[in-house]
Design an enzyme around this catalytic site. Structure first.
Site, short mmCIF file in Angstrom:
data_model
loop_
_atom_site.label_atom_id
_atom_site.label_comp_id
_atom_site.label_asym_id
_atom_site.label_seq_id
_atom_site.Cartn_x
_atom_site.Cartn_y
_atom_site.Cartn_z
N SER D 268 0.91 -1.17 -0.03
CA SER D 268 -0.03 -0.23 -0.02
C SER D 268 1.03 1.24 0.07
O SER D 268 2.06 1.23 0.40
CB SER D 268 -0.83 -0.04 1.25
OG SER D 268 -1.23 1.20 1.78
N ARG D 307 -23.91 -6.76 -45.33
CA ARG D 307 -22.81 -6.32 -44.46
C ARG D 307 -23.30 -4.98 -43.50
O ARG D 307 -23.73 -4.21 -44.22
CB ARG D 307 -21.63 -5.86 -45.41
CG ARG D 307 -20.44 -5.33 -44.41
CD ARG D 307 -19.26 -5.08 -45.08
NE ARG D 307 -19.08 -6.68 -45.82
CZ ARG D 307 -18.76 -6.56 -47.24
NH1 ARG D 307 -18.55 -5.36 -47.66
NH2 ARG D 307 -18.86 -7.56 -47.73
#
Lengths: 380, 380, 380, 380
Positions: D268, D307
């Site tokens: 930490s 498409r």
């Protein structure tokens, strides 16, 4: 990572504003502002504050140096501080990162990145909205067949269609501006108590906010991710406003309808005659992807205890992804709308035998006027 | 459909407020308000308006009667009008649904349902927030071990934890109230031009809004779904605020931590000794499901032309689902928070040898005071 | 809850198969099969097993009776057992629910519901696929303009388009059948050890599986939600296959293209001339909603310890919602495809001056033949 | 784009396997295989095929060169071909990209990238599964308190817990392998008819598949995105299996439970004593993000005509994002599981006065044996 092609779903500017260099620079700005604010509040010596500010401005840290540490500790702040501590002289070193926790730095840096990215986005959205206002004004009386469920329905005007897009976009822009203004400094210390700052906590947070151009949140927000969630929501509102435009333009540009066209349609690798709605397609491609990072952010609002394990760490990458896509959508939409070609003859042809009434024209004009009156950019 | 058990993820009240009977009633209210407003504006005869209002108030139409027609036309408005037309005398019949399109009716009815559901939700959220304010006040000085990444970190106070939840929830409530106020009448006619109302369009819409207690949107919003998207976003913000509470309570109530307990823990079918965090679990179950309908709504913002095919039709069921879950989360959270048992001795024990400082207590108190000062319900 | 109109996004049959009455019946079936299997394995007296089976078959428990208990304990199994215990004679009562936990009953009941719903879905999908095979065969040589990015591109044949839909749907059906076959009995006991069954655990589970027509999972799967996640994925694959059909049909049915039409187009409340693609719209509305519950299920795969708090409880409602929508999509798609009107003259007209080659026809026919050869229903 | 820190949510190897350089190389491989297959089939001159193969192998094209063209045409294939054409001698130039469309190249290249990424993922998953098998075997008799809804319930063994994780992961791996094997060549030509290849279409596709190590799809799949959707689903199943492990490890590693620990916990920036579950956190952070791109892919299955505009273009970026996150989750899980420290003394302590029975041990051993017997890597 070589990802130049990804710029198609973002913009070069926003990519720069959000990349790792920008993140490292933002983290240094936060450490600098923290040092300065703690110095001003008398929590650390003025000389320490001055050296911290100077070092944060001059140190060169490449993201690559932080990668191994970021992996080991699941946060890049730990290795950043290792590098930064080495750059500060021993007597002042202990005042670096005064009272803060990793999340304070990373949350604030994330808000800085977001604020810069949103500036770019908001500029493209403003230009898009202004262009819509011009189209709405110019075509308030251009009658066009309205279509519902893809069937010809009753006539409308193309200006009214643009006015509808404008109203939605102006609303979404207001929401986005609102969340931009909520982006805040984070200052809580290890578990969000600000114990480390004693009675000066609120002053330090407010001073940092002023220095960094962010909001003062009033409270630490380690476990209150509302402002991030609100940004995710607002981004999707903008995406919806832009997506409606793009989806409709793509349809109106179809061969069979042909009422609008892009300024520079895309080509095909196989069919030289194709005039693909490339910008509309890219807007839709960006918008379609927005739900991904937005969902990640919104699903990550429920966090446990004083710092969540896993969900919070996913926030910053999702936020950067979201902002890139949002910027891409905004930039493509701007290009799409500002360059739109309107084929009024085709619109007339497609009406067939339908004769629009004067009442329609008046009614459409009134609604166009209403949208223009509400438009922050003013009527064109 | 027999779905009483689904009430676990909602509340009986909200289920009633959103069911098909309520939807039919809301659609009739909209047709009634439309008739009245058109009558007042002189678009239809006063006698027609009066009969329409009277019939909409007295006709009895069961949802089952509409199902077949709703299927055939992909909207329940077509069969509703068939039934309603039969109830109105021939000379006035033609003035029913004057100038409107199905979407006008259904969007406005949806907003009516949402407004009623949000009233219920907001009441439960207000009670939850007030209970959090009381906990924050009562436990501002109750020291508790803070935990990050599920590891004991540094001490905080339970009151400050509650103040953090309160600040997040109050923020989310404000957002929810804001979207409640955006819920609006829809009036556009077939393609959103209001041509059918001529110059009276804006007046009719404003009058309907007044009669129905909804906002006047200024423009038709057939293809501008921002207010629905904003509701989806706000619902998730509330869900996040409640989910943080529930997730943390479930952890703090775990056997090994044991610092809080539910007033009435759930039992087990196999283990008589179990004290399951049933309410926290139900909050989390509701919140976990919220992303589903919210995502459907947010993904549905980009719509084509003058009425979308497929995406819009999915909106109302998703909206009702969202509101049910939100109400469930709010009700369970209210029960959870108002009944929470706090084991201060266990909190002290879990601190081990850690001695909290007076500075911590002062700092926590200051933050609690800030949250209470900002709480709309006032300090307890 | 009166929710007849919701049937538009489901079918009456699947609603019945998944409602609370069906859930209670399924839970009783599971308790019955458990009793029978424990009796057969000698774990409980034969007379107890017989009475349990008899009582589970004859007891009448309404879902409404369970609602309060389901709320208090966050599971309906606790109140179900209270009711059931009262129905079994005291000496046999203790053998009810032998060694099981709530999740054993609810997971197995959920799989029973899902299996029944999937039967309905698979029947509609088979009919849809067969209809696509017929269209592919009949129109293998019907030349149609191909369109990419909504622009006319080069000619294809409508039969080949249908063959492509068929191939996708047949693939998705195979995946759905596969997940149907994974639906399994759950038997683990309180924490998944099967300790309560001693060496007979595997035998009891296998016997229950046989009695209930579900798979034997080999291991308890309290925290292994793979089969549920796989179902969510497969449902979305089916949704994608159906959505492609519906989206394309809606476009091809647009006024300007007009190459196909629905057998019974929907009407409009405002425009008598409208021929709305109602079935395609409903398919899309169902498919658009599928991502909601599917996402809930997929996001719920990561569960903690021996039973998750919140995520697992959200699974069954999401599963039922998913299956309803899937059934709705399948039923509407069946109606859409089996009734599709093909306007070959319009297809020819839309080709304009483009003359299709024999090579195109041969190539399309070869691909159609390939899809038909792979179709489980055989060539038409 | 400088994004080294993003590697925390991926791996350096997978980033390289999926970056733009890899994409350009894959597109060149596809053009090469197409040329070679057309040459072998006699569709283009052998000398042209040879030169195309040679040039595709030797040409150096940087992604940056393609960015502008990719933007203009909404596909990078158009500018790639411009560059490639310039590299091929005039007589052979016309045979480049023979009969193909952009999507043929990009879909096949995407499958090549995915196949390579999945190799990396599958290797990490295999190592993770083998490590779970070892833990299951070693700890089959290590009694541990089972916990449901975060409450202590009844004892299980840690080996059985690991066996449950193994069974889920082995199932998910099988699904992922299955979708890896579906990754296929795309060959359809402009509208998916293969007209350009005449009777040789199937032969060319099969030859390309052989050359590229992909499956022969039988049919063009321009609008059949099932294999991509199945990959998205399978990735989430893997994510669920890994997420269950990480979530549980993080809980078991909590200060109050303390039964397991990571080999190298994270530190930490503020609390030197912290032992953060860094790897579990990173697994969860990756898994939490997976739903984003997976949802994008699954929501993109319903595509229109020959498409799609917008949805298809979003597929490749989402696919790459998904695979990066999946690889990150797999690599972190491997490090987590292979380095896991098990504190058997703490497990015993946490049992308190509960005495496990021999039947529990036998039952757990039997289930562990079943999972090990089913494990493809064999029992340890």
């Amino acid at each position: 990572m070589s990802d130049e092609l990804a710029a198609v779903f973002a913009t070069p500017d926003v990519i720069r504003a959000l990349d790792d260099d920008a993140l490292v620079a933002a983290m240094l700005s936060v450490e600098s502002a923290l040092g300065a604010a703690c110095g001003a509040a008398g929590l650390i010596p003025a000389a320490a504050a001055a050296e911290i500010e100077e070092r944060c401005a001059s140190v060169e840290i490449s993201p690559a140096e932080l990668a191994a540490g970021a992996l080991a500790h699941a946060t890049p702040v730990v290795p950043l501080l290792e590098r930064l501590r080495a750059a500060v002289s021993p007597p002042h070193r202990e005042y670096l990162h005064f009272g803060a926790t990793s999340q304070d730095i990373l949350d604030t840096a994330g808000c800085l990145l977001a604020a810069r990215a949103l500036e770019l986005v908001l500029a493209d959205l403003a230009a898009t909205a202004d262009a819509l206002a011009q189209l709405a004004s110019a075509h308030a009386g251009t009658v066009q067949m309205g279509r519902t469920l893809l069937q010809q329905a009753r006539p409308t005007t193309f200006g009214l269609v643009c006015a509808g897009w404008l109203a939605a976009l102006d609303g979404a822009r207001a929401d986005l501006l609102d969340v931009r203004e909520r982006l805040a400094v984070q200052l809580g210390g290890p578990v969000g108590t600000r114990e480390e700052y004693g009675p000066a906590g609120a002053v330090v947070a407010a001073d940092m906010a002023r220095r960094l151009g962010l909001a003062d949140p009033g409270m630490p927000w380690h476990t209150d991710r509302q402002r991030i969630g609100a940004l995710a929501g607002a981004a999707q509102l903008v995406g919806g406003a832009l997506g409606s435009i793009a989806r409709t333009v793509a349809l109106l540009a179809s061969t069979e309808i042909g009422e609008v066209a892009e300024a520079q349609p895309g080509g095909s690798s196989a069919m030289p005659h194709k005039r693909n709605p490339a910008r509309a397609t890219l807007v839709l491609a960006c918008v379609h992807q927005l739900a991904g990072p937005a969902g990640t952010l919104l699903a990550g609002l429920a966090v446990e205890e004083q710092r969540s394990a896993g969900v919070w760490q996913a926030e910053l990458p999702a936020l950067r992804h979201l902002l890139r896509l949002l910027a891409g959508a905004a930039a493509h939409a701007r290009a799409l709308v500002t360059g739109l070609r309107v084929d009024t003859a085709r619109m007339r042809d497609n009406l067939g035998s339908v004769v629009p009434s004067q009442i329609l024209l008046d009614s459409a004009q009134a609604l166009v006027d209403a949208a223009l009156a509400a438009h922050p950019g003013g009527a064109p």
